[in-house]
Each structure stands twice: as structure tokens, then as C-alpha cells.
Scaffold this active site. Structure first.
Site, PDB file in Angstrom:
ATOM      1  N   VAL A  11       0.879  -1.171   0.000  1.00  0.00           N
ATOM      2  CA  VAL A  11       0.000   0.000   0.000  1.00  0.00           C
ATOM      3  C   VAL A  11       0.913   1.216   0.000  1.00  0.00           C
ATOM      4  O   VAL A  11       1.884   1.273   0.775  1.00  0.00           O
ATOM      5  CB  VAL A  11      -0.924   0.016   1.230  1.00  0.00           C
ATOM      6  CG1 VAL A  11      -1.746   1.302   1.272  1.00  0.00           C
ATOM      7  CG2 VAL A  11      -1.840  -1.201   1.241  1.00  0.00           C
ATOM      8  N   ARG A  61      -5.202   2.360   6.846  1.00  0.00           N
ATOM      9  CA  ARG A  61      -6.612   2.659   6.611  1.00  0.00           C
ATOM     10  C   ARG A  61      -7.432   1.392   6.378  1.00  0.00           C
ATOM     11  O   ARG A  61      -8.587   1.478   5.962  1.00  0.00           O
ATOM     12  CB  ARG A  61      -6.761   3.601   5.405  1.00  0.00           C
ATOM     13  CG  ARG A  61      -5.992   4.910   5.551  1.00  0.00           C
ATOM     14  CD  ARG A  61      -6.274   5.860   4.405  1.00  0.00           C
ATOM     15  NE  ARG A  61      -5.392   7.015   4.434  1.00  0.00           N
ATOM     16  CZ  ARG A  61      -5.434   8.034   3.588  1.00  0.00           C
ATOM     17  NH1 ARG A  61      -6.369   8.039   2.627  1.00  0.00           N
ATOM     18  NH2 ARG A  61      -4.586   9.035   3.659  1.00  0.00           N
ATOM     19  N   GLY A  62      -6.823   0.242   6.606  1.00  0.00           N
ATOM     20  CA  GLY A  62      -7.545  -1.017   6.469  1.00  0.00           C
ATOM     21  C   GLY A  62      -7.589  -1.581   5.070  1.00  0.00           C
ATOM     22  O   GLY A  62      -8.294  -2.566   4.825  1.00  0.00           O
ATOM     23  N   LEU A  79      -5.205  -3.151   3.314  1.00  0.00           N
ATOM     24  CA  LEU A  79      -4.604  -4.482   3.204  1.00  0.00           C
ATOM     25  C   LEU A  79      -5.565  -5.545   3.727  1.00  0.00           C
ATOM     26  O   LEU A  79      -5.709  -6.622   3.118  1.00  0.00           O
ATOM     27  CB  LEU A  79      -3.276  -4.539   3.961  1.00  0.00           C
ATOM     28  CG  LEU A  79      -2.550  -5.890   3.936  1.00  0.00           C
ATOM     29  CD1 LEU A  79      -2.332  -6.382   2.520  1.00  0.00           C
ATOM     30  CD2 LEU A  79      -1.216  -5.792   4.669  1.00  0.00           C
ATOM     31  N   SER A 115       7.583 -10.812   4.279  1.00  0.00           N
ATOM     32  CA  SER A 115       8.689  -9.869   4.185  1.00  0.00           C
ATOM     33  C   SER A 115       8.969  -9.205   5.529  1.00  0.00           C
ATOM     34  O   SER A 115      10.078  -8.733   5.774  1.00  0.00           O
ATOM     35  CB  SER A 115       8.386  -8.806   3.136  1.00  0.00           C
ATOM     36  OG  SER A 115       7.189  -8.120   3.461  1.00  0.00           O
ATOM     37  N   GLU A 116       7.970  -9.175   6.395  1.00  0.00           N
ATOM     38  CA  GLU A 116       8.131  -8.615   7.742  1.00  0.00           C
ATOM     39  C   GLU A 116       7.347  -9.485   8.710  1.00  0.00           C
ATOM     40  O   GLU A 116       6.183  -9.820   8.459  1.00  0.00           O
ATOM     41  CB  GLU A 116       7.633  -7.165   7.781  1.00  0.00           C
ATOM     42  CG  GLU A 116       7.958  -6.452   9.070  1.00  0.00           C
ATOM     43  CD  GLU A 116       7.637  -4.959   9.011  1.00  0.00           C
ATOM     44  OE1 GLU A 116       7.677  -4.311  10.063  1.00  0.00           O
ATOM     45  OE2 GLU A 116       7.346  -4.456   7.907  1.00  0.00           O
ATOM     46  N   TYR A 121       1.633 -10.339   9.192  1.00  0.00           N
ATOM     47  CA  TYR A 121       0.628 -11.255   8.658  1.00  0.00           C
ATOM     48  C   TYR A 121      -0.057 -12.137   9.697  1.00  0.00           C
ATOM     49  O   TYR A 121      -1.037 -12.796   9.371  1.00  0.00           O
ATOM     50  CB  TYR A 121       1.261 -12.095   7.553  1.00  0.00           C
ATOM     51  CG  TYR A 121       1.654 -11.242   6.375  1.00  0.00           C
ATOM     52  CD1 TYR A 121       0.689 -10.781   5.483  1.00  0.00           C
ATOM     53  CD2 TYR A 121       2.973 -10.833   6.192  1.00  0.00           C
ATOM     54  CE1 TYR A 121       1.041  -9.966   4.415  1.00  0.00           C
ATOM     55  CE2 TYR A 121       3.328 -10.025   5.133  1.00  0.00           C
ATOM     56  CZ  TYR A 121       2.369  -9.589   4.248  1.00  0.00           C
ATOM     57  OH  TYR A 121       2.708  -8.780   3.203  1.00  0.00           O
ATOM     58  N   PHE A 165       7.967 -16.957  -3.671  1.00  0.00           N
ATOM     59  CA  PHE A 165       7.043 -16.461  -4.703  1.00  0.00           C
ATOM     60  C   PHE A 165       6.521 -15.096  -4.306  1.00  0.00           C
ATOM     61  O   PHE A 165       6.657 -14.678  -3.168  1.00  0.00           O
ATOM     62  CB  PHE A 165       5.875 -17.440  -4.904  1.00  0.00           C
ATOM     63  CG  PHE A 165       5.139 -17.835  -3.654  1.00  0.00           C
ATOM     64  CD1 PHE A 165       4.133 -17.043  -3.164  1.00  0.00           C
ATOM     65  CD2 PHE A 165       5.491 -18.975  -2.954  1.00  0.00           C
ATOM     66  CE1 PHE A 165       3.446 -17.385  -2.000  1.00  0.00           C
ATOM     67  CE2 PHE A 165       4.813 -19.333  -1.792  1.00  0.00           C
ATOM     68  CZ  PHE A 165       3.800 -18.546  -1.320  1.00  0.00           C
TER      69      PHE A 165
END
Length: 432
Positions: A108, A115-116, A118, A142-143, A147, A432
């Protein structure tokens, strides 16, 4: 302000890519040592922003790829967020495969974060995956702090290890009836899919390769890293049953000189595996072998006269898993230990059908069953904990100790562990 969460149209794909960090030359991985990187520095440098021609080329390729499912956030017609899933199949315990949505290329733009968007894109991607019959989602995070809030949790690991050549003696073994050969990129592109398919048949966590996965292999040099080299092993009948891609990068410092980096190595049997490593760990004019993105339980360690010589220098999680349909996913894998377990899943806000109490039965004579039940549960666990256990590589004991699993009957955690665990640990060989 009008906000839309939807797949981009073909004419919007260039704008879609402009919302992604990697297309803009921005950081795409948290600043920590990367277990998938073979160089001496923590991670590769970011690449330059994509040109307009590159963006158009990527957009055209993705429009043609039926396994690629992009979704984007548009605010007043402007693309401010982007993500996608790729349809894979993943090998699960028992040797079967499950259709899986691989979440990739997520971002984003900085002016529209928090702001929601994702979360809304994730929900749209989950719904799309379920519509396609994919009961499982996975990603490479990635971080590490992002998630988990969407139900993902680590399910596989990878390590980067180093081995000094003077310590790399192998234990005696029977003579190899096959042969080794150095080949070029054109030839290796033809045999990589064959070897990968053989390995994927028995390796839990391995994925079907995306279209064109090996097309980028080349005999050309890559700056000071030098060209990739390709080593194949043939069995006594002349069939290729093992491959290694390796590189001999140049270094300006004495400490990193003489390094051989094994970027990929797969073999369909122990003889080919040992033969490939026996050459690579004793390559002329080298001092150190570095192997990134390897399984945590590398069999080579047990072939060395000094197992301690193989030193793990970096380790990280690899695939993060997220069950989208609990009963469908659980009945598509096998269980080495027969048993019955009643468990309650809590807290899944994005796929609420997963919440509730389920009875899982596995007896090794028929496919497992998983049905709703009114019985008192043996244990309660979060959806991320169940997702971590799905491929059989994580510890139920550790998850319970951390509070993600609550047993209600004696021995329930041990029974859960015995039913779900697999040996060797799951692993996948590419991101991927």
C-alpha cells in the site's frame, strides 16, 4: 471519496505495479539477515525502479497467466494498494497435494497506509481462493509482524549454512554407479522440471513451480558474482536424478574470497545427493561453501566425519500458512498416527466458518474425516496455531507453552503432536 477493492483491468496493470515496493526500488524485506541470500552482506541491494517498458512487459505477462489473481485498492480511481495470489499445489503429509493460494507482491503506498486497505484486499483474496477450491493460503513474510493478524503463522523454516573446505571430509560410502557432468543453461532448463517433480512427490511443503520458473537461468555473468554453473548427476542408466546450481562470486576482501555458493541443489535419491555435495564441498581453489535457503534438517550433516563443521549462520521462517477451510484442508492430508481429536478453533474473524468445534478422525485405512461436533473439546487452539501445525513441521508443545493451544483433557497436546508431526520437516525450495 470512493474506495474499490477489486481486480485491476488489463489497462490498469501498469498502475497496479506502481503501487508495489519492488517496482519502485523501495525496500521489500525487513532489515535482518536473510537466510535465502548467499552473499556475505545481509541481503541483496534493492534494484532500480522499473522502467515503463518493464512495467508494460510485466502487465502483459500477468494478464496472460491464468494462475495469477491480482487484487487492488482504488481510491477515486487511483490505484493505492496492490496484492495478488498465485494458484499452486503444495505437497502435504502422505504425499498428496492440496490446492493453495500463494499471497505475493503486496503493498500500500505510503500516503494511504493504516486505513484497512490491506485487510480488505486479504479478505477479497481469501474469498477468491475459496471460490477456486483452494482451502489453504501461504506466503513468504517480508516482515514478521504483519501477517499474523490475518491468520498466517510460520509453517516451514530455512537455514543458511557454511562449511570450510578443510573440514568437509565425508564418511566412507559405496561407490557411485552414476556420473557427474557440468552442463549449460539450455540443457539444465530441460531437466530441472523433471528432478523437481520427483522431489516434490515426497517432500512435504514443496510447491508446483510457476510458469517459466527456470526460464531465467543463463550462462552469462552476473556482475562480479560470475555466472551460474550447473552440475547434474546421472544414474547408471544415464537419467538425470540430481542438479545443483552454484556460483563462484568474486570478492574484494580476503575474508570472503574463495567462496562457492550453492544456490539450489535437489536430488531424487541419496546417491545423487551425496555425489553432488561430494564435488561441491571439495571444489578446487575454494575455501568455503555457503548454502542458503536449505532445509533445517540437511542430511549432509550426517555424512560428514565432523558434523559440527557445518555451521548454521542464518535461520528464518519460510512459508507462513493460513487455513481458509479447516475441514477441507485437514481431510486432504494424511496422519502417520491414527487417532481421534476434538478441538475448538477460535478467533478467525476473516473466515468465520472455521470457528467452532470439530472432530478429526484418522485411522490410516481411509481418508481422514473432520466434522462439526457438539462434544466437549480435547483442546482449544487459535487458527494460526492450527495453520502452523498443518504441514507437520512445528511443535504443538511449544505452541501450547506459548498460549496458542489450551488442552482440556490429559494427553491432548501430545496426541495432537503425534497426529500432525511429519519427518523430515517440511520445506519448499523457492519463494514467490
Amino acid at each position: 471519496m470512493v474506495t474499490e477493492i477489486r481486480p485491476p483491468r488489463p489497462d490498469e496493470m501498469t498502475a497496479y505495479y506502481r503501487a508495489l515496493p519492488f517496482a519502485n526500488g523501495l525496500p521489500k524485506w525487513e532489515p535482518a539477515d536473510a537466510a535465502w541470500h548467499g552473499g556475505p552482506e545481509p541481503w541483496p541491494p534493492p534494484r532500480a525502479p522499473a522502467t515503463a517498458e518493464q512495467l508494460d512487459e510485466w502487465a502483459a505477462a500477468d494478464v496472460r497467466d491464468e494462475s495469477f489473481h491480482p487484487v487492488a485498492t482504488f481510491v477515486d480511481g487511483t490505484c493505492v494498494g496492490a496484492s495478488a495470489t498465485i494458484s499452486f499445489e503444495v505437497t502435504v503429509p502422505g504425499g498428496g497435494t492440496v490446492r493453495m493460494a500463494g499471497v505475493t507482491a503486496t503493498g500500500v503506498i505510503a500516503t494511504h497506509r493504516r486505513r484497512g486497505y490491506l485487510r480488505q484486499m486479504m479478505r477479497a483474496m481469501f474469498e477468491g481462493a475459496l471460490d477456486r477450491g483452494e482451502p489453504l493460503a501461504m506466503l513468504s513474510a517480508s516482515e514478521g509482524s504483519i501477517y499474523g493478524r490475518y491468520g498466517f503463522s510460520p509453517a516451514t523454516r530455512r537455514t543458511r549454512w557454511e562449511l570450510a573446505r578443510h573440514e568437509a571430509a565425508l564418511l566412507p560410502a559405496e561407490p557411485d554407479p552414476g556420473s557427474l557432468e557440468l552442463v549449460g543453461a539450455t540443457q539444465v532448463k530441460q531437466v530441472w522440471p523433471v528432478v523437481h517433480a520427483a522431489v516434490r512427490g515426497f517432500r512435504v511443503g514443496e510447491l508446483t513451480p510457476p510458469s517459466g520458473h527456470w526460464d531465467g537461468l543463463s550462462d552469462d555473468a552476473d556482475g562480479t558474482n560470475g555466472p551460474l554453473r550447473y552440475l547434474v548427476h546421472r544414474d547408471r542408466h544415464g537419467e538425470v536424478d540430481g542438479i545443483a546450481n552454484f556460483r563462484l562470486p568474486w570478492s574484494s576482501t580476503a575474508g570472503n574470497a574463495g567462496t562457492l555458493v550453492v544456490e539450489a541443489l535437489e536430488a531424487s535419491n541419496p546417491v545423487a545427493y551425496r555425489a553432488l555435495w561430494s564435488l561441491l564441498i571439495d571444489f578446487d581453489l575454494t575455501r568455503t561453501v555457503v548454502a542458503p535457503a536449505r532445509p533445517r534438517d540437511e542430511p549432509l550433516r550426517w555424512m560428514l566425519t565432523n558434523p559440527r563443521a557445518m555451521r548454521v549462520t542464518r535461520q528464518s521462517d519460510n512459508l507462513w500458512a493460513r487455513l481458509l477451510d479447516v475441514p477441507s484442508a485437514l481431510t486432504r492430508r494424511a496422519y502417520d498416527t491414527a487417532g481421534e481429536l476434538t478441538f475448538t478453533v477460535t478467533g478467525d474473524l476473516m473466515c468465520p466458518a472455521n470457528n467452532g468445534t470439530w472432530c478429526l478422525r484418522a485411522d490410516n485405512t481411509a481418508p481422514a474425516t473432520c466434522v462439526p461436533t457438539d462434544r466437549a473439546p480435547d483442546l482449544t487452539l487459535t487458527l494460526p496455531a492450527l495453520s502452523s501445525l498443518y504441514l507437520g513441521g512445528m511443535s504443538a508443545h511449544d505452541l501450547a507453552y506459548a498460549g496458542h493451544i489450551t488442552p482440556h483433557t490429559d494427553g491432548a497436546t501430545g496426541r495432537l503432536a503425534r497426529m500432525f508431526r511429519t519427518d523430515p520437516e517440511p520445506h519448499n525450495s523457492f519463494g514467490f
